[in-house]
Design a protein around this motif. Structure first.
Motif, PDB file in Angstrom:
ATOM      1  N   SER A 102     -22.314 -30.030 -28.162  1.00  0.00           N
ATOM      2  CA  SER A 102     -22.982 -30.131 -26.863  1.00  0.00           C
ATOM      3  C   SER A 102     -24.490 -30.357 -26.976  1.00  0.00           C
ATOM      4  O   SER A 102     -25.077 -30.941 -26.081  1.00  0.00           O
ATOM      5  N   THR A 103     -25.121 -29.914 -28.056  1.00  0.00           N
ATOM      6  CA  THR A 103     -26.565 -30.140 -28.152  1.00  0.00           C
ATOM      7  C   THR A 103     -26.919 -31.314 -29.070  1.00  0.00           C
ATOM      8  O   THR A 103     -28.092 -31.560 -29.326  1.00  0.00           O
ATOM      9  N   ASP A 104     -25.910 -32.037 -29.531  1.00  0.00           N
ATOM     10  CA  ASP A 104     -26.173 -33.230 -30.344  1.00  0.00           C
ATOM     11  C   ASP A 104     -26.505 -34.399 -29.421  1.00  0.00           C
ATOM     12  O   ASP A 104     -25.668 -34.821 -28.616  1.00  0.00           O
ATOM     13  N   GLU A 105     -27.717 -34.920 -29.508  1.00  0.00           N
ATOM     14  CA  GLU A 105     -28.125 -35.976 -28.578  1.00  0.00           C
ATOM     15  C   GLU A 105     -27.415 -37.304 -28.836  1.00  0.00           C
ATOM     16  O   GLU A 105     -27.483 -38.216 -28.010  1.00  0.00           O
ATOM     17  N   GLY A 106     -26.723 -37.410 -29.963  1.00  0.00           N
ATOM     18  CA  GLY A 106     -25.946 -38.613 -30.246  1.00  0.00           C
ATOM     19  C   GLY A 106     -24.560 -38.586 -29.640  1.00  0.00           C
ATOM     20  O   GLY A 106     -23.769 -39.492 -29.853  1.00  0.00           O
ATOM     21  N   VAL A 107     -24.260 -37.517 -28.885  1.00  0.00           N
ATOM     22  CA  VAL A 107     -22.928 -37.367 -28.297  1.00  0.00           C
ATOM     23  C   VAL A 107     -23.061 -37.134 -26.798  1.00  0.00           C
ATOM     24  O   VAL A 107     -23.844 -36.283 -26.374  1.00  0.00           O
ATOM     25  N   PHE A 108     -22.347 -37.884 -26.011  1.00  0.00           N
ATOM     26  CA  PHE A 108     -22.346 -37.719 -24.556  1.00  0.00           C
ATOM     27  C   PHE A 108     -20.912 -37.492 -24.120  1.00  0.00           C
ATOM     28  O   PHE A 108     -20.060 -38.365 -24.278  1.00  0.00           O
ATOM     29  N   ILE A 109     -20.644 -36.315 -23.578  1.00  0.00           N
ATOM     30  CA  ILE A 109     -19.282 -35.980 -23.160  1.00  0.00           C
ATOM     31  C   ILE A 109     -19.244 -35.858 -21.646  1.00  0.00           C
ATOM     32  O   ILE A 109     -20.080 -35.186 -21.054  1.00  0.00           O
ATOM     33  N   ARG A 110     -18.280 -36.496 -21.032  1.00  0.00           N
ATOM     34  CA  ARG A 110     -18.144 -36.410 -19.586  1.00  0.00           C
ATOM     35  C   ARG A 110     -16.732 -35.973 -19.223  1.00  0.00           C
ATOM     36  O   ARG A 110     -15.753 -36.593 -19.646  1.00  0.00           O
ATOM     37  N   SER A 111     -16.618 -34.923 -18.410  1.00  0.00           N
ATOM     38  CA  SER A 111     -15.319 -34.448 -17.941  1.00  0.00           C
ATOM     39  C   SER A 111     -15.026 -35.066 -16.581  1.00  0.00           C
ATOM     40  O   SER A 111     -15.891 -35.089 -15.716  1.00  0.00           O
ATOM     41  N   VAL A 112     -13.813 -35.537 -16.404  1.00  0.00           N
ATOM     42  CA  VAL A 112     -13.450 -36.269 -15.190  1.00  0.00           C
ATOM     43  C   VAL A 112     -12.111 -35.747 -14.678  1.00  0.00           C
ATOM     44  O   VAL A 112     -11.198 -35.509 -15.463  1.00  0.00           O
ATOM     45  N   GLY A 113     -11.999 -35.581 -13.361  1.00  0.00           N
ATOM     46  CA  GLY A 113     -10.717 -35.207 -12.748  1.00  0.00           C
ATOM     47  C   GLY A 113      -9.953 -36.457 -12.347  1.00  0.00           C
ATOM     48  O   GLY A 113     -10.553 -37.480 -12.034  1.00  0.00           O
ATOM     49  N   THR A 114      -8.618 -36.377 -12.339  1.00  0.00           N
ATOM     50  CA  THR A 114      -7.832 -37.571 -12.004  1.00  0.00           C
ATOM     51  C   THR A 114      -7.978 -37.966 -10.531  1.00  0.00           C
ATOM     52  O   THR A 114      -7.778 -39.128 -10.176  1.00  0.00           O
ATOM     53  N   ARG A 115      -8.295 -37.001  -9.680  1.00  0.00           N
ATOM     54  CA  ARG A 115      -8.496 -37.244  -8.241  1.00  0.00           C
ATOM     55  C   ARG A 115      -7.383 -38.078  -7.627  1.00  0.00           C
ATOM     56  O   ARG A 115      -7.620 -39.033  -6.884  1.00  0.00           O
ATOM     57  N   GLY A 116      -6.158 -37.723  -7.979  1.00  0.00           N
ATOM     58  CA  GLY A 116      -5.011 -38.356  -7.327  1.00  0.00           C
ATOM     59  C   GLY A 116      -4.519 -39.638  -7.980  1.00  0.00           C
ATOM     60  O   GLY A 116      -3.494 -40.179  -7.601  1.00  0.00           O
ATOM     61  N   HIS A 117      -5.260 -40.128  -8.975  1.00  0.00           N
ATOM     62  CA  HIS A 117      -4.839 -41.366  -9.633  1.00  0.00           C
ATOM     63  C   HIS A 117      -3.726 -41.061 -10.625  1.00  0.00           C
ATOM     64  O   HIS A 117      -3.811 -40.115 -11.397  1.00  0.00           O
ATOM     65  N   LEU A 118      -2.662 -41.883 -10.610  1.00  0.00           N
ATOM     66  CA  LEU A 118      -1.599 -41.696 -11.590  1.00  0.00           C
ATOM     67  C   LEU A 118      -1.870 -42.616 -12.773  1.00  0.00           C
ATOM     68  O   LEU A 118      -2.718 -43.489 -12.714  1.00  0.00           O
ATOM     69  N   GLY A 119      -1.174 -42.407 -13.864  1.00  0.00           N
ATOM     70  CA  GLY A 119      -1.338 -43.319 -14.994  1.00  0.00           C
ATOM     71  C   GLY A 119      -2.108 -42.706 -16.144  1.00  0.00           C
ATOM     72  O   GLY A 119      -2.292 -43.338 -17.181  1.00  0.00           O
ATOM     73  N   GLY A 120      -2.580 -41.472 -15.977  1.00  0.00           N
ATOM     74  CA  GLY A 120      -3.225 -40.769 -17.092  1.00  0.00           C
ATOM     75  C   GLY A 120      -4.737 -40.834 -17.069  1.00  0.00           C
ATOM     76  O   GLY A 120      -5.397 -40.138 -17.828  1.00  0.00           O
ATOM     77  N   LEU A 121      -5.301 -41.697 -16.207  1.00  0.00           N
ATOM     78  CA  LEU A 121      -6.754 -41.845 -16.134  1.00  0.00           C
ATOM     79  C   LEU A 121      -7.208 -41.513 -14.714  1.00  0.00           C
ATOM     80  O   LEU A 121      -6.410 -41.170 -13.857  1.00  0.00           O
TER      81      LEU A 121
END
Lengths: 310, 134
Positions: A102-121
């Motif tokens: 989490s504190t490595d500036e070379g790494v950007f992690i984003r958490s996302v909810g499916t918000r009703g979309h099917l298909g795994g994304l």
């Protein structure tokens, strides 16, 4: 607007995180920011990781981040978790396994909810990936929501698609069914220190032997124990081999397919918003129209642009 | 379509996170997107995560008694990163006497043991608007 996008192209974390937010919320006007972003996209190597809940996708992602960082590459991660169909809320917990970065500036992690979309994304996944690409990330890992048999959209998004399975998930017939087993560029039998791992890997290998290859790439079946890091070096070297294979063969075709997929997504949203809004459809259905007639009436212009039908 | 995003974080050396999970779950049921990062997070990691995730608020849960140093440190780091628009609230085993100093340092609200989770939801709905401008 140019200034905002320039910040993103310079790798600015706040601006990039905000655009991801606007994209996810479909905030009015986000499209204008995405136009220059998409022009920049297409440079990163995009890796999709999919598999059943609890198969070890997040732990695998964590291990891959570590390896790519040691190769000097910058990494973006889009980690998708399910949205509650009842409240619309979500608990996004994939970062727990990636806390060391989490504190490595070379790494950007984003958490996302499916918000009703099917298909795994989520609907926003490809746009968010494009933002990371435009930031200059070398490698982007998309971790799908935990999936079952049919969530294959990741294959449209990723250059290298990894399907993670674990011992004891079913017999060899599962392995020859259609669906996620068809989209793998790399199979991983994770938790390979458990009983039944060889049987599972053997079933997959047998399935692959009787499956005609689509591209000339021979799909390997790898064994890992992601929690201890066992087998991860081989995963990375196979990913790099697949990247080299893609670059020489199918990268440009895949990119075009991806852009087409994004374009169709935009088409659907635009048509629903401007012609077939929920409000208009509901009002016709409430008047007693059947679903087909309701769509026909809106398509032929009735009530178009004037809110609810008379 | 704008959705409030909240980071629930556990700084310090607490051994369990039951309270944090209960809060996370009730925020989920209230329709928020909750990012949960697990135990033993440093203030630096919490702030970096909050910025990457573009959250509207950070909820800190702490049981170990280190709130007096950890909470103000998170607020200070947010200022350093030009992110002081992110609201910080907290909960856990926090003596009443310590609360004024925490408010002084920039923490927006402290919830003490026994607070109904509805109070946390109400606080968020009343004080936090999802961000929707570039």
């Amino acid at each position: 607007m140019d200034n905002f996008c320039e910040k993103i192209f310079a790798g600015d974390v706040r601006a990039s995180a905000r655009l991801m937010r606007l994209v996810d919320d479909r905030t009015a006007g986000y499209e204008e920011y995405m136009k220059p972003v998409w022009k920049r996209a297409g440079r990163a190597h995009i890796i999709g990781i999919t598999g059943a809940p609890g198969s070890g996708k997040s732990t695998m992602t964590d291990q891959l981040i570590t390896r790519f960082r040691s190769e000097g590459k910058t990494v973006g991660v889009v980690a998708i978790d399910p949205t509650s169909p009842f409240s619309g809320g979500a608990i996004l917990g994939d970062r727990i396994r990636m806390a060391g970065h989490s504190t490595d500036e070379g790494v950007f992690i984003r958490s996302v909810g499916t918000r009703g979309h099917l298909g795994g994304l989520s609907v926003s996944t490809m746009d968010i990936t494009a933002v990371m690409d435009a930031m200059g990330k070398d490698v982007i890992i998309i971790e799908t929501v935990g999936v079952g048999q049919d969530e294959v959209e990741i294959a449209m998004v990723a250059d290298t698609c990894i399907v993670v399975t674990v011992p004891g998930m079913g017999d060899d017939i599962q392995a020859i069914k259609a669906g996620i087993f068809e989209i793998a560029d790399i199979f991983i039998v994770n938790k390979a220190d458990r009983d039944g791992a060889e049987r599972t890997a053997g079933d997959l290998e047998m399935m692959l032997e009787i499956t005609p290859r689509r591209s000339g790439w021979k799909v390997p079946v790898l064994r890992t124990a992601a929690s201890s890091g066992e087998g991860i070096d081989e995963v990375v070297s196979v990913i790099n081999a697949h990247k080299a294979f893609c670059g020489g063969n199918i990268k440009s075709a895949r990119l075009e397919d991806r852009l087409l997929h994004v374009a169709y997504g935009v088409v659907r949203e635009k048509i629903v918003r401007e012609v077939f809004s929920e409000e208009k459809l509901r009002s016709l259905l409430r008047e007693g129209a059947d679903p087909y007639s309701a769509v026909d009436r809106l398509w032929h212009g009735e009530a178009r642009g004037v809110g609810a039908a008379e | 379509m704008s959705k409030i995003r909240i980071l629930i974080a556990k700084p310090g050396l607490d051994g369990h996170d039951r309270g944090a999970k209960v809060v996370a779950r009730s925020l989920r049921d209230a329709g928020f997107e909750v990012i949960y990062t697990g135990l033993r997070q440093t203030p630096e990691a919490i702030v970096a995560t909050a910025i990457q995730e573009d959250v509207d608020a950070i909820g800190l849960s702490i049981l170990s008694g280190a709130h007096g140093t950890v909470f103000p440190r998170v607020v200070e780091l947010l200022k350093e990163k030009d992110a002081k628009d992110i609201v910080v609230f907290g909960g856990g085993v926090i003596p009443e006497d310590d609360i004024p100093a925490l408010y002084e340092s920039g923490v927006a609200r402290i919830f003490t043991p026994g607070t109904p989770t509805d109070d946390v939801v109400r606080f968020i709905n009343e004080n936090i608007k999802p961000k929707d401008v570039a």
